[in-house]
Design an enzyme around this catalytic site. Structure first.
Site, short mmCIF file in Angstrom:
data_model
loop_
_atom_site.label_atom_id
_atom_site.label_comp_id
_atom_site.label_asym_id
_atom_site.label_seq_id
_atom_site.Cartn_x
_atom_site.Cartn_y
_atom_site.Cartn_z
N GLU A 72 0.97 -1.34 0.07
CA GLU A 72 0.19 0.01 0.55
C GLU A 72 0.99 1.16 0.09
O GLU A 72 1.78 0.95 1.11
CB GLU A 72 -0.38 0.36 0.90
CG GLU A 72 -2.16 0.69 0.59
CD GLU A 72 -2.75 1.15 2.21
OE1 GLU A 72 -3.76 2.10 2.11
OE2 GLU A 72 -2.45 0.59 3.36
N GLU A 107 -12.50 1.33 4.32
CA GLU A 107 -11.48 2.18 5.75
C GLU A 107 -11.73 3.61 5.57
O GLU A 107 -10.86 4.46 5.18
CB GLU A 107 -9.96 1.69 5.18
CG GLU A 107 -9.43 1.69 6.21
CD GLU A 107 -7.61 2.15 5.81
OE1 GLU A 107 -6.81 1.32 6.71
OE2 GLU A 107 -7.20 2.63 4.86
#
Length: 270
Positions: free
Chosen positions: A146, A244
């Site tokens: 990420e 998220e």
């Protein structure tokens, strides 16, 4: 068909006790859940509650205290990742999220390694990721690398662009190493969301959604999510979309917005 939705239960359903968040997410229409730090959780409880709810555990963070960009930390990083893979197998999780830099409380970058050149950081990250990919193939756990924003939440992080993350994954060429494309982080760092999705979505293994600014639900900020979702589907993305995000007011209102945008995306195609 629509994109399969995943709820981050460290940011959503926080009004509920931990063990109740799995069934709450399933009842709201999520196909999977994810969370952050497995080390502070009861692994047996996680597996039990997920199985009882009939929901997939997409994954959780696989690193914490060590960094890909520091060549001196390679062995420690791999040891940590190995323990995280064991935790993934115990819970039935499909993937682990990894980062270029160690993250502390609140996602703060512990060390930006100003003493190391970008060349050393990049070469170290590539070298350690090669070993990570071999481990992931052996253990059959997918790794999601990420990139993070450095404007607001993760100042000092090294991996900041879709291009760098996707090209490293392409070079390594492992089916068990993919990019986690976080729309919120990339809007803050680089913009050009749909252009980058078209260029690099072949390397996406997971997608994170939150609006910017604020990191709240779709519709609360400047990102036009119907276009983003259409682009992901048009490019053939078939992984989870993980929400998220931090609700503006409550999980219920955030989930209402999530489902509204999902319906809007579907109706525009019909």
């Amino acid at each position: 068909m629509g994109l399969a939705k995943c709820a981050c239960i460290d940011t959503l359903y926080t009004e509920l006790p931990w063990r109740e968040r799995f069934s709450a997410a399933r009842e709201d229409g999520f196909a999977a859940v994810e969370f952050w730090d497995w080390r502070v959780r009861d692994l047996e409880e996680i597996r039990r509650e997920a199985e009882k709810a009939g929901i997939v555990i997409s994954g959780f963070n696989g690193d914490a205290d060590y960094s890909l960009v520091d060549p001196a930390q390679k062995e420690l990083y791999l040891e940590t990742l190995e323990r995280s893979m064991e935790a993934a197998k115990k819970t039935g999780a499909r993937s682990l999220t990894i980062h270029s830099n160690a993250l502390g409380e609140g996602g703060v970058v512990i060390d930006s390694y100003e003493n190391l050149s970008d060349t050393v950081k990049l070469c170290s990250m590539y070298d350690t990721l090669l070993a990570c990919a071999r481990m992931a193939e052996r253990e059959r756990i997918t790794l999601h690398l990420e990139a993070l924003n450095i404007t607001t939440d993760h100042v000092g992080n090294f991996l900041t662009t879709t291009q760098m993350g996707a090209e490293i994954c392409r070079l390594i060429g492992s089916p068990r190493l993919k990019l986690l494309y976080d729309v919120y982080h990339m809007q803050l760092n680089e913009g050009s969301l749909c252009d980058n999705i078209r260029k690099y979505s072949d390397q996406f293994g997971h997608v994170h959604v939150a609006d910017a600014p604020g990191r709240h639900e779709p519709g609360s900020g400047e990102i036009f999510y119907p276009a983003v979702f259409r682009c992901l589907e048009a490019c053939g993305y078939r992984g989870f979309v993980g929400y998220e995000l931090f609700p503006v007011e409550s999980t219920k209102k955030a989930v209402d917005a999530i489902m509204k945008y999902s319906r809007a995306e579907k109706s525009e195609k019909e």
